[in-house]
Design an enzyme around this catalytic site. Structure first.
Site, PDB file in Angstrom:
ATOM      1  CG  HIS A 110      -0.429   0.104   2.527  1.00 12.85           C
ATOM      2  ND1 HIS A 110       0.364  -0.877   3.092  1.00 12.85           N
ATOM      3  CD2 HIS A 110      -0.522   1.085   3.475  1.00 12.85           C
ATOM      4  CE1 HIS A 110       0.712  -0.504   4.315  1.00 12.85           C
ATOM      5  NE2 HIS A 110       0.199   0.690   4.567  1.00 12.85           N
ATOM      6  CG  HIS A 114       0.164   4.382   4.691  1.00 16.89           C
ATOM      7  ND1 HIS A 114      -0.568   3.647   5.587  1.00 16.89           N
ATOM      8  CD2 HIS A 114      -0.688   5.329   4.195  1.00 16.89           C
ATOM      9  CE1 HIS A 114      -1.799   4.129   5.653  1.00 16.89           C
ATOM     10  NE2 HIS A 114      -1.903   5.143   4.815  1.00 16.89           N
ATOM     11  CG  HIS A 138      -3.986   0.140   6.754  1.00 14.23           C
ATOM     12  ND1 HIS A 138      -3.943   0.733   7.994  1.00 14.23           N
ATOM     13  CD2 HIS A 138      -2.836   0.477   6.124  1.00 14.23           C
ATOM     14  CE1 HIS A 138      -2.805   1.405   8.100  1.00 14.23           C
ATOM     15  NE2 HIS A 138      -2.117   1.272   6.981  1.00 14.23           N
ATOM     16  CG  ASP A 146       0.644  -1.239   7.805  1.00 15.83           C
ATOM     17  OD1 ASP A 146       1.555  -2.048   8.075  1.00 15.83           O
ATOM     18  OD2 ASP A 146       0.819  -0.012   7.726  1.00 15.83           O
ATOM     19  CG  HIS A 199       3.953  -1.730  11.485  1.00 17.90           C
ATOM     20  ND1 HIS A 199       4.762  -0.629  11.669  1.00 17.90           N
ATOM     21  CD2 HIS A 199       3.246  -1.494  10.356  1.00 17.90           C
ATOM     22  CE1 HIS A 199       4.540   0.248  10.696  1.00 17.90           C
ATOM     23  NE2 HIS A 199       3.628  -0.254   9.876  1.00 17.90           N
ATOM     24  CG  ASP A 209       5.065   2.960   7.328  1.00 18.56           C
ATOM     25  OD1 ASP A 209       4.140   3.482   6.692  1.00 18.56           O
ATOM     26  OD2 ASP A 209       4.887   2.012   8.128  1.00 18.56           O
ATOM     27  CG  HIS A 210       4.194   0.073   4.192  1.00 17.72           C
ATOM     28  ND1 HIS A 210       3.995  -1.232   4.565  1.00 17.72           N
ATOM     29  CD2 HIS A 210       3.841   0.837   5.275  1.00 17.72           C
ATOM     30  CE1 HIS A 210       3.534  -1.266   5.819  1.00 17.72           C
ATOM     31  NE2 HIS A 210       3.430  -0.019   6.256  1.00 17.72           N
TER      32      HIS A 210
END
Ligand SMILES: [Zn+2]
Ligand SMILES: [Zn+2]
Length: 258
Positions: free
Chosen positions: A52, A54, A108, A130, A168, A56-57
């Site tokens: 996805h 975001h 999410h 996530d 995570h 942090d990905h």
């Protein structure tokens, strides 16, 4: 095949699969830990899979693509770095001689995908970003409780031995909440002890397994009477315990404030 969780930021894992020659990575929010691992293990990066949008990905995708020439795959319904091959439900990617099937798992984010890899031998891998965490699920930033329930149901239907590779390390805080939902679940109590011992040694609690998650994860247990009753007791508005969507929505709200 070797499966490695590369720690990144405060609590992310960038999953790497490799066969001692070539590697793939999932959700590289940062290129550095991946480049270090490739260098240390003498590996060539073949593909980058993204679940996805975001940061942090995806934050390390472009740098890794430039440095290695690896192919990039990401959700068709989300904005992805330039050069990404869009994928959606049912698509298949061949990497490391293994087929990876794409699953649409909105909730999410609206375009979130997961990758299910089934090797010729050994347990399958699920890279679920996530969406599903050990003992929990992702926050509903873009999707609805109904979408998240359908996504979690699809993941729960995978084989018991599927290795759940979440993005995570949230397990201990998820299990604290899960124990509040189901104080009498002995499998959950046992698993909490196992995970606390792992974290005390700074080891990952992941991967988990689908068969285990079905027994301990309240978000996969919305149709269990005790889970529904606990959700009902904490809901802000009256809810029908037979309505799994309403139970999931109430659990998620409760967890947000827990
Ligand atoms: Zn996210
Ligand atoms: Zn994340």
């Amino acid at each position: 095949m070797n499966l490695l969780p590369l720690p990144a930021f405060s609590d992310n894992y960038i999953w790497m699969l490799h066969n001692a020659h070539q590697a793939i990575v999932i959700d590289p929010g940062d290129a550095h830990p991946v480049l270090q691992a490739l260098d240390r293990l003498g590996l060539q990066l073949q593909a980058i899979l993204v679940t996805h949008h975001h940061a942090d990905h995806v934050g390390g995708v472009e740098a890794l693509h430039l440095a290695t020439g690896a192919s990039v795959y990401g959700p068709a319904r989300e904005a992805m770095p330039h050069g990404t091959t869009p994928v959606q439900q049912g698509d298949q990617i061949q990497a490391l001689g293994t087929p990876f099937t794409v699953l649409d798992v909105p909730g999410h984010t609206v375009g979130h995908v997961a990758y299910y890899g089934a090797p010729a031998q050994g347990a399958p891998w699920l890279f679920c970003g996530d969406t599903l965490f050990s003992g929990g699920c992702g926050r509903l930033f873009e999707g609805t409780p109904a979408q998240m329930l359908a996504s979690l149901d699809a993941l729960a239907a995978l084989p018991d031995d599927t290795q759940v590779c979440c993005a995570h390390e949230y397990t201990l805080s998820n299990l604290k909440f899960a124990r509040a939902v189901e104080p009498d679940n002995t499998a959950l109590l046992h698993y909490q002890g196992v995970c606390e011992a792992l974290r005390a040694k700074q080891q990952p609690t992941l991967p988990s397994h689908i068969g285990l998650e079905r027994n301990i994860n309240p978000f996969l247990r919305t149709r269990v009477a005790q889970v529904a009753a606990a959700a009902q007791a904490h809901a802000n508005t009256p809810l029908n315990p037979q309505d799994a969507v309403a139970v999931l929505a109430a659990l998620r709200e409760w967890k947000n404030q827990f």
